[in-house]
Design a protein around this motif. Structure first.
Motif, short mmCIF file in Angstrom:
data_model
loop_
_atom_site.label_atom_id
_atom_site.label_comp_id
_atom_site.label_asym_id
_atom_site.label_seq_id
_atom_site.Cartn_x
_atom_site.Cartn_y
_atom_site.Cartn_z
N PRO A 136 -6.98 21.64 -2.43
CA PRO A 136 -6.15 20.56 -2.98
C PRO A 136 -5.89 20.78 -4.47
O PRO A 136 -6.83 20.92 -5.26
N LEU A 137 -4.62 20.83 -4.84
CA LEU A 137 -4.23 21.03 -6.23
C LEU A 137 -3.63 19.77 -6.84
O LEU A 137 -3.46 19.70 -8.06
N GLY A 138 -3.28 18.80 -6.01
CA GLY A 138 -2.68 17.57 -6.50
C GLY A 138 -2.48 16.59 -5.37
O GLY A 138 -2.80 16.86 -4.21
N ILE A 139 -1.93 15.43 -5.71
CA ILE A 139 -1.72 14.37 -4.72
C ILE A 139 -0.39 13.68 -5.02
O ILE A 139 -0.04 13.44 -6.18
N ILE A 140 0.38 13.39 -3.97
CA ILE A 140 1.64 12.65 -4.10
C ILE A 140 1.47 11.31 -3.39
O ILE A 140 0.96 11.25 -2.27
N THR A 141 1.92 10.24 -4.03
CA THR A 141 1.86 8.91 -3.43
C THR A 141 3.26 8.33 -3.32
O THR A 141 4.15 8.66 -4.11
N GLY A 142 3.44 7.48 -2.34
CA GLY A 142 4.73 6.83 -2.15
C GLY A 142 4.72 5.94 -0.93
O GLY A 142 3.80 5.99 -0.11
N THR A 149 0.82 -1.21 0.00
CA THR A 149 0.00 0.00 0.00
C THR A 149 0.86 1.26 0.00
O THR A 149 1.82 1.38 0.78
N LEU A 150 0.52 2.19 -0.86
CA LEU A 150 1.18 3.48 -0.90
C LEU A 150 0.42 4.48 -0.04
O LEU A 150 -0.81 4.45 0.02
N LEU A 166 7.15 11.67 1.95
CA LEU A 166 6.02 12.43 1.38
C LEU A 166 5.94 13.82 2.00
O LEU A 166 5.66 14.80 1.30
N GLN A 167 6.17 13.90 3.30
CA GLN A 167 6.13 15.21 3.96
C GLN A 167 7.22 16.12 3.41
O GLN A 167 7.01 17.32 3.23
#
Length: 766
Positions: A92-98, A30-31, A104-105
């Motif tokens: 919210p303008l976008g989303i980062i996953t990892g 899970t990311l 991520l922070q």
């Protein structure tokens, strides 16, 4: 928890069963995800980018959405991810996953958001124009540059230089309005009507009330979990509007709705944190899972939860009420100022319902209500369809208390003198038949009138003797509040409050009630009804929350759980099956809806806007420590008319739980509790109504009015703080005592003696 590995899904059906929490679901691959938010409240986005994105991490914006970048709800266009013009700070303008939350922070800080900005020359011109406007000199066409240094010092920061040509014009845009005028206000101008109505013998009271009690999230913050498996997209989220979420994801990702499964999880607080806001967040996470082809989970921090998830709208109520010398409300003027944040697709329904609820069940011949909802740079708000009216009841019930404090009438007298009757001509016909009996019973069991007079005498004595309240005995007060609750609002332009139920008798004599799963107590009521009519054991009756896709409720599921309406429909279905069961082969199906005679006229905004209505009167006694400014609730007494009661034990348990939940919200950074709680029900012939939200509609106003009496001043907003109480005491202590404040309270000794006798004899017993 491993995800479901079943590959054979029945794509034609969906379950509305609620189970577990989304945070329970996760696999090793899970990311995690974080949202990228706008750092400013205004501006036009030029570009969003990130450099040096590590392997295994992904970044998506509106440009990466394969389908529709917006969702349309009730003619309101809402962005999935913000683009073009920014709506509010934190959008919210976008989303980062990892895989690593710490990384991520760090990546959040590396995202570059470029805006179109004005030139320095244009910014300077704007400042000079503003400076010239301040001088307000009609003859001076050119600005005075002698103070150029001062002018340059007023140069704005980068945030304020950002292009605002589109956004700023909509900051205070009015998006919904409701004007109601009756009596002289419908015939004359506002000023003329005021002059004609007011006389020197009347009591006039003007106050602004503010109420904002947000239920805490004590189990999990907002978020969702999603994964893609065999072209099937699964979403685990605390959604209360399954059909909307499925359609949103389908349009956004351009995939068939049959390939989307929404798994409903529990709401992690007293009430839903919004209908469409939670669905937008779930869709953002589903987009990330679909594009990465991996499981993705996003959980809000507590800071994000408190700052960006608004459970409802914030409204201020300003009343100007004229009370005649005989206790009749001659006129009531009300201005309702509603802040919906940057957007709310249900602004008109919220505005209309607040306007109606602000009258409660009182009538006045001359009524003027101006309710307006406007946009702001706050985060978007949603709607809690069940408790949207609670702040309106808080305002009107406090206004009644204020009228009592400024006149010779008890709060109960003003309520009963102005209660709605069929004989009175009023635009809203709220079906409340037992208001006098319910109120009188609460007055009796709480010994309200005697306590109210005694506490008020003590307050007047302290004021007259100018005693220092900081060195007094504990200050005491008692408050009263009345309110109704409804199921089914006929004025809605979007939600459907009509309910349908299908009952099936299978070949093995099992009964399936096809509806949204309610609480265990309500399930027992429906099962008992079906078992009695069909002459079967209750163990053979089952609630079936599985629907075909094309039969999913269009409206939020929480609107389909009315205990009384569904029970009536179950009766109709079971009666129909019982007539046919020995004449036709099994299985047998019966689908019915409840035919309700609607007495509401949307065009004229008059009539009965609700289906079933329940009513409550609640008294609350409070004691305030003048040294620590801590309040203690000494007792709560409530009487309820909810028509036919199917399970009184369950009803009492629900009321007690809601009381404890609501009183926990009344003070900020403090705790309140109450062990002395008395609950009575009035046995009436009214149709069964909802008891949920009755406490939320009454208890806050009873608490604030009790505290107002103890403080000898008006508490106008909740939740309260120790510093707020200290400030009110100081203001009251320093206030010059007027002649009317030092007059002895007109005490009816005989009434007090009678009340003492009634209390000894006891009221209506539980």
């Amino acid at each position: 928890m491993p995800r479901n590995k079943k590959s054979n899904f029945d794509k034609s059906v969906r379950s509305l069963e609620t189970e577990g929490f989304y945070s329970d679901y996760q696999t090793e691959d899970t990311l995690h995800a974080v949202l990228i938010r706008s750092p400013v409240s205004v501006g036009k986005i030029k570009k969003i980018s990130i450099t040096d994105l590590p392997d295994g991490y992904s970044f998506f914006t509106a440009e990466d959405i394969p389908g529709s970048k917006t969702i349309k709800i009730n003619d309101t266009e809402i962005s999935i991810f913000g683009f073009d013009n920014v709506s509010y700070s934190g959008e919210p303008l976008g989303i980062i996953t990892g895989p690593d939350e710490a990384v991520l922070q760090e990546l959040q800080e590396k995202v570059s958001i470029d805006f179109y900005v004005q030139s320095l020359e244009t910014a300077l011109e704007n400042v000079i124009k503003k400076q010239t406007k301040k001088k307000n000199t009609e003859n001076e066409k050119n600005p005075d540059f002698s103070n150029l240094v001062e002018t340059l010092n007023e140069m704005p920061s980068l945030d304020t230089v950002i292009d605002k040509t589109h956004i700023e014009s909509n900051v205070e845009e009015i998006v919904a309005i409701r004007i109601i005028k009756t009596g002289l206000y419908s015939e004359l101008s506002e000023t003329e009507a005021d002059e004609k109505l007011f006389s020197e013998k009347d009591t006039i009271s003007t106050n602004t009330w503010s109420y904002s009690l947000n239920a805490p999230t004590w189990m999990e913050t907002a978020g969702a979990y999603s994964y893609l498996e065999n072209d099937i997209l699964h979403v685990y989220a605390p959604s209360r509007w399954t059909s909307m979420l499925m359609n949103m994801i389908s349009n956004t990702l351009q995939i068939p709705i049959e390939n989307i499964f929404i798994h409903k999880t529990n709401i992690p607080s007293m009430s839903s944190k919004g209908l469409w806001r939670s669905n937008i967040l779930a869709a953002q996470i589903a987009i990330a899972a679909y594009l990465t082809k991996k499981p993705v989970k996003l959980e809000f921090s507590q800071h994000e939860q408190n700052k960006y998830i608004c459970p409802g709208v914030k409204a201020d109520f300003t009343f100007t009420t004229i009370l005649s010398e005989d206790g009749i409300i001659k006129s009531n003027k009300l201005d309702i100022n509603i802040d919906i944040g940057s957007s709310n697709p249900f602004a008109q329904e919220i505005t209309d319902r607040l306007a109606i609820a602000s009258c409660n069940y009182y009538t006045t011949e001359n009524l003027y209500i101006s309710a307006k909802a406007h946009k702001s740079k706050n985060p978007p708000t949603s709607i809690n369809a069940k408790s949207v009216c609670s702040q309106a009841f808080f305002a009107i019930e406090n206004q009644i208390h204020s009228l009592s404090q400024n006149s010779i009438f008890y709060p109960s007298e003003i309520r009963q003198l102005n209660a709605y009757t069929e004989k009175k001509d009023f635009p809203f016909h709220i079906n409340i038949q037992e208001s006098e009996q319910v109120t009188n019973n609460t007055l009796k069991i709480s010994d309200f009138n005697r306590k109210y007079v005694c506490f008020d005498m003590d307050v007047k004595r302290r004021i007259e003797q100018k005693s220092n309240p900081f060195f007094a005995l504990p200050l005491r007060g008692i408050g009263l509040a009345t309110a109704y609750n409804n199921s089914g609002y006929y004025g809605s332009s979007y939600f459907s409050y009509n309910q349908k139920v299908k009952v099936t008798l299978t070949t093995d004599n099992k009964v399936l009630i096809n509806t949204v799963t309610p609480s265990a107590e309500i399930q027992d009521i429906w099962k008992n009804t079906a078992a009695e009519i069909l002459e079967l054991d209750k163990e053979n009756i089952f609630i079936d929350p599985v629907y075909k896709i094309d039969e999913l409720p269009d409206s939020p599921e929480e609107l389909s759980s009315s205990i009384s309406n569904i029970n009536e429909i179950v009766k109709k279905c079971c009666t129909d099956i019982q007539k046919r069961r020995f004449h036709e082969p099994l299985p047998l199906e019966s689908q019915k809806s409840l035919t309700i005679k609607k007495e509401w006229d949307k065009e004229t905004f008059t009539g009965n806007p609700f289906g079933t209505t329940s009513f409550a009167a609640l008294a609350l006694e409070v004691e305030l420590d003048p040294y620590t400014f801590n309040a203690t609730i000494k007792g709560i007494w409530v009487t309820i008319d909810c028509g036919e009661i199917f399970d009184e034990i369950a009803a009492r348990r629900k009321i007690r739980l809601e009381i404890q939940q609501v009183i926990s919200l009344l003070v900020h950074e403090g705790t309140l509790s109450c062990n002395n709680i008395t609950i009575n029900f009035v046995n009436s012939g009214n149709k069964s109504g909802q008891i949920g939200e009755l406490i939320q509609n009454t208890l806050p106003a009873a608490f604030s009015t009790a505290l107002s009496q103890a403080l000898a001043t008006q508490m106008t907003e909740l939740p309260c703080t120790e510093s707020q109480i200290y400030k009110l005491i100081k203001e009251r202590e320093n206030k010059k005592v007027s002649k009317t404040e030092t007059e002895d309270y007109p005490v009816d000794v005989e009434l007090i003696e009678n009340k003492e006798t009634e209390q000894k004899n006891g009221g209506i017993q539980e």
